[in-house]
Design an enzyme around this catalytic site. Sequence first.
Site, PDB file in Angstrom:
ATOM      1  N   SER A  37       6.198   0.001   0.298  1.00 47.68           N
ATOM      2  CA  SER A  37       7.178  -0.856   0.962  1.00 47.68           C
ATOM      3  C   SER A  37       7.080  -2.281   0.424  1.00 47.68           C
ATOM      4  CB  SER A  37       6.950  -0.863   2.475  1.00 47.68           C
ATOM      5  OG  SER A  37       7.323   0.364   3.026  1.00 47.68           O
TER       6      SER A  37
ATOM      7  N   SER B 185       0.826   5.013   1.905  1.00 45.98           N
ATOM      8  CA  SER B 185       0.142   5.719   2.993  1.00 45.98           C
ATOM      9  C   SER B 185      -0.171   7.171   2.650  1.00 45.98           C
ATOM     10  CB  SER B 185       1.007   5.695   4.259  1.00 45.98           C
ATOM     11  OG  SER B 185       0.962   4.438   4.864  1.00 45.98           O
TER      12      SER B 185
ATOM     13  N   HIS C 117       0.839  -1.190   0.000  1.00 49.32           N
ATOM     14  CA  HIS C 117       0.000   0.000   0.000  1.00 49.32           C
ATOM     15  C   HIS C 117       0.876   1.242   0.000  1.00 49.32           C
ATOM     16  CE1 HIS C 117       0.881  -0.364   4.362  1.00 49.32           C
ATOM     17  NE2 HIS C 117       0.877   0.950   4.294  1.00 49.32           N
TER      18      HIS C 117
ATOM     19  N   ASP D 227       6.893  17.365   3.030  1.00 46.27           N
ATOM     20  CA  ASP D 227       7.702  16.809   1.932  1.00 46.27           C
ATOM     21  C   ASP D 227       7.817  15.291   2.037  1.00 46.27           C
ATOM     22  OD1 ASP D 227       8.191  19.428   1.021  1.00 46.27           O
ATOM     23  OD2 ASP D 227       9.880  19.622   2.399  1.00 46.27           O
ATOM     24  N   PRO D 228       6.702  14.575   2.020  1.00 48.34           N
ATOM     25  CA  PRO D 228       6.748  13.117   2.205  1.00 48.34           C
ATOM     26  C   PRO D 228       7.406  12.404   1.029  1.00 48.34           C
ATOM     27  CG  PRO D 228       4.551  13.809   1.570  1.00 48.34           C
ATOM     28  CD  PRO D 228       5.326  15.072   1.817  1.00 48.34           C
ATOM     29  N   SER D 229       8.028  11.296   1.319  1.00 54.41           N
ATOM     30  CA  SER D 229       8.561  10.403   0.299  1.00 54.41           C
ATOM     31  C   SER D 229       7.518   9.310   0.072  1.00 54.41           C
ATOM     32  CB  SER D 229       9.888   9.783   0.764  1.00 54.41           C
ATOM     33  OG  SER D 229      10.342   8.811  -0.146  1.00 54.41           O
ATOM     34  N   PHE D 230       6.624   9.522  -0.891  1.00 58.61           N
ATOM     35  CA  PHE D 230       5.577   8.545  -1.157  1.00 58.61           C
ATOM     36  C   PHE D 230       6.200   7.278  -1.731  1.00 58.61           C
ATOM     37  CE2 PHE D 230       3.186  12.595  -1.613  1.00 58.61           C
ATOM     38  CZ  PHE D 230       2.273  12.390  -0.593  1.00 58.61           C
ATOM     39  N   HIS D 231       5.871   6.136  -1.151  1.00 56.94           N
ATOM     40  CA  HIS D 231       6.470   4.897  -1.618  1.00 56.94           C
ATOM     41  C   HIS D 231       5.641   3.691  -1.211  1.00 56.94           C
ATOM     42  CE1 HIS D 231       7.979   5.327   2.497  1.00 56.94           C
ATOM     43  NE2 HIS D 231       8.109   4.018   2.507  1.00 56.94           N
TER      44      HIS D 231
END
Length: 259
Positions: free
Chosen positions: A204, A116, A114, A198-202
Site C-alpha cells: 500500500s 502482509s 510492507h 487467492d490473496p492480492s499481495f501488494h
Amino acid sequence: MRAALVGYSSSEEEDEGEEGRCRGDGAQEPPRASPGRPRLPVPAGLPGDPDPEEAVSDDRSRHGGRIRGFPHERGSWATHVYLPLQEEFLELLELLLSRARTYVSSLAAMEQFHLSLSQCVVLRYHWIDPFVRCLRERLATFHRFFCVADQVKVYTNQNKTRTFIGLEVSAGHFQLLELVSEVDRVLEEFDLPTFYKDPSFHISLAWCVGDMSGRLEGQCLRELQDIVDGFEDSALLLRVQWEEIRCKSGNKYFSFPLR
C-alpha cells in the site's frame, strides 16, 4: 477495473493496513481446519495479567478519521505478520500522489510500507510468546527472495471505511503463498482466522477515509499505471528483496530473518 476487497484493519493499532483479498462478494473466507492437530484454547484474562496496553477511547480525530475494526479489550493484542519494505521510492510516490489527488484530494501517503502475510488478528497477552515461538519454528527454513510489485490497484477494506492505492505483486507470488501457508498453520493452532483465499499481495502506498474506489478506478488508475511504467529505473526500484519477516503484536515487534 473492479476494486479488490482487502483485509485492512481500521483500528488505531494497525494504521499501516493489512493486505490480502477477500472473496468477490466481500465475505471473509473461513479458517481452514488443521488436520490431526488440536487447536490451542485461548484463555480468558487471568488475575495479575501483565497488560501494557492501557484502555483507549476510539477518538477518530487522533488517527485521521479511521474507525476501529474491533473494540479495544484489555489484555487483547492486535497482531499482524508481514514483510517490511526497506527500499524507499519517495520520488515515484510523490508523482503518484500528486496525480491521484486530482481525483481524491484527501489521499495521504502511508507512513511505512510492507506486504502482509496475515490479516489482523487478536491475541491474548499469554499467547504472544508461544505464538512467536511457533512462527519462528515455521519460518526458520525460508530463504531471501525477490518480488516485483509494479501493478497499480485500488483496494478497500471489508467494511469500506478506507480506500488504498497499492502496487500489486506481479512476480514472486509463489514464494509469498508458501510463507502464508506456514503462517496460516500457526494461526490455526491458536484458533485464529487464516489469510484470505487467492490473496492480492501488494504494497500500500496511500490511503483515505471512505470508499473512494469509484473515483480512483478507470481513468485515474490508468494514469497512475502510466506513471509507474514510464518512471526511470522503475524496473529496478520495484524489484524488492525480502530479508526478514516481522510480527507486530500491540506495541511489540518480533523479527524473523530469512536465510
